[in-house]
Design a protein around this motif. Structure first.
Motif, short mmCIF file in Angstrom:
data_model
loop_
_atom_site.label_atom_id
_atom_site.label_comp_id
_atom_site.label_asym_id
_atom_site.label_seq_id
_atom_site.Cartn_x
_atom_site.Cartn_y
_atom_site.Cartn_z
N PRO A 170 0.82 -1.22 0.00
CA PRO A 170 0.00 0.00 0.00
C PRO A 170 0.86 1.27 0.00
CG PRO A 170 -0.82 -1.58 1.60
CD PRO A 170 0.50 -2.10 1.14
N VAL A 171 0.52 2.18 -0.88
CA VAL A 171 1.20 3.46 -0.99
C VAL A 171 0.14 4.55 -1.09
CG1 VAL A 171 2.74 4.91 -2.38
CG2 VAL A 171 3.24 2.47 -2.10
N ALA A 172 0.29 5.61 -0.34
CA ALA A 172 -0.69 6.70 -0.36
C ALA A 172 -0.79 7.29 -1.77
CB ALA A 172 -0.29 7.79 0.64
N PRO A 173 -2.01 7.60 -2.23
CA PRO A 173 -2.18 8.10 -3.59
C PRO A 173 -1.47 9.42 -3.87
CG PRO A 173 -4.21 8.32 -2.31
CD PRO A 173 -3.28 7.48 -1.51
N GLU A 174 -1.15 10.17 -2.80
CA GLU A 174 -0.46 11.44 -3.03
C GLU A 174 1.05 11.27 -3.16
OE1 GLU A 174 -1.10 11.06 1.47
OE2 GLU A 174 -2.23 10.70 -0.39
N GLU A 175 1.55 10.04 -2.96
CA GLU A 175 2.98 9.79 -3.08
C GLU A 175 3.42 9.98 -4.53
OE1 GLU A 175 5.35 9.21 -0.98
OE2 GLU A 175 4.20 9.01 0.87
N GLU A 176 4.72 10.22 -4.72
CA GLU A 176 5.25 10.43 -6.06
C GLU A 176 5.09 9.17 -6.91
OE1 GLU A 176 9.88 9.33 -4.96
OE2 GLU A 176 9.34 11.38 -5.51
N LEU A 177 5.19 9.34 -8.23
CA LEU A 177 4.96 8.23 -9.15
C LEU A 177 5.89 7.06 -8.91
CD1 LEU A 177 4.29 10.02 -12.58
CD2 LEU A 177 2.66 8.72 -11.20
N ALA A 185 4.58 -2.86 -7.75
CA ALA A 185 5.47 -3.97 -8.13
C ALA A 185 5.88 -4.81 -6.93
CB ALA A 185 6.70 -3.42 -8.84
N GLY A 186 5.29 -4.52 -5.77
CA GLY A 186 5.55 -5.35 -4.59
C GLY A 186 6.74 -4.93 -3.76
N ARG A 187 7.16 -3.67 -3.90
CA ARG A 187 8.30 -3.19 -3.13
C ARG A 187 7.86 -2.16 -2.10
NH1 ARG A 187 10.19 -5.08 -7.69
NH2 ARG A 187 12.39 -5.63 -7.97
N ASP A 188 8.61 -2.11 -1.01
CA ASP A 188 8.38 -1.12 0.02
C ASP A 188 9.25 0.10 -0.29
OD1 ASP A 188 8.11 0.45 2.24
OD2 ASP A 188 8.87 -1.03 3.67
N PRO A 189 8.65 1.22 -0.69
CA PRO A 189 9.44 2.40 -1.06
C PRO A 189 10.34 2.91 0.06
CG PRO A 189 7.18 2.64 -1.80
CD PRO A 189 7.21 1.45 -0.88
N SER A 190 10.06 2.53 1.30
CA SER A 190 10.86 3.01 2.43
C SER A 190 12.05 2.09 2.73
CB SER A 190 10.00 3.15 3.68
OG SER A 190 9.53 1.88 4.11
N TRP A 191 12.26 1.05 1.93
CA TRP A 191 13.35 0.10 2.21
C TRP A 191 14.70 0.81 2.18
CZ3 TRP A 191 17.92 -1.90 0.50
CH2 TRP A 191 18.31 -3.16 0.98
#
Length: 206
Positions: A170-177, A185-191
């Motif tokens: 899950p990623v907030a809709p206001e997050e960058e593209l 794609a199944g990745r944690d953007p904060s990794w």
């Protein structure tokens, strides 16, 4: 010619080639956002996918079946000189408008060429980010490519695609593209890479 095809592979290829310059030999055993894959395994995967998607663009499928599992043990010490070349070949192959027509085949899978090109671009962007995160480098994806990838990934199942993408994060809709694409794609953007990476027992061979 790049403006005549749906996606331009030059930006992600340039990005990865620049990242390769920042990879130290000590980074090869460091973990990546891909579970169980150290950097050396990720590099081996990049080598294989670049070759496979180049052949797909040229309407050839050299192996004819699923590719071998990437492995740190398969990575040659010559990856620093070989990988930039195969990545450049990939970018060149997808500049040909013919690459985007009809169907394309890679790893034993046949699909519409436009979908295959989107998969190839997704692999480059995602693994470019993986490499940057694993080696502590900055990463900035091409916004034009990200718009296409977000639309493409949104069409996939939320529980992931085996062999390609894990379940969506899950990623907030206001997050960058980029963050949205990573989550789809199944990745944690904060990794982030661990402060003290655990050494791998897999050697890098010739």
């Amino acid at each position: 010619m790049a403006d005549r095809v749906p996606l331009d592979f030059d930006p992600p290829v340039r990005q990865i080639r620049a990242l390769l310059l920042g990879v130290d030999d000590r980074d090869l055993t460091a973990p990546t956002p891909c579970p169980g894959w150290p950097v050396a395994t990720l590099l081996d995967h990049l080598m294989g996918l670049a070759s496979a998607f180049t052949m797909a663009a040229r309407k050839r499928d050299g192996a004819g079946g699923p590719p071998p599992e990437p492995s740190a043990e398969h990575l040659s010490r010559h990856w620093r000189s070989r990988l930039p070349v195969v990545l450049a070949d990939l970018a060149t192959a997808w500049k040909d408008p013919h690459a985007w027509t009809g169907t394309a085949r890679a790893g034993g899978v046949t699909m519409p060429a436009t979908a295959m090109g989107a998969v190839a671009m997704t692999e480059l962007v995602m693994h470019g980010w993986d490499l940057a995160r694993a080696t502590g480098q900055d990463y900035a994806a091409d916004p034009r490519a990200l718009e296409v990838l977000v639309e493409f990934l949104a069409q996939g199942p939320a529980d992931g695609t085996p062999g390609l993408f894990g379940p969506r994060v899950p990623v907030a809709p206001e997050e960058e593209l980029l963050a949205q694409a990573l989550g789809m794609a199944g990745r944690d953007p904060s990794w982030r890479r661990p402060r003290h990476p655990t050494p791998s027992r897999h050697p890098v061979r010739e």
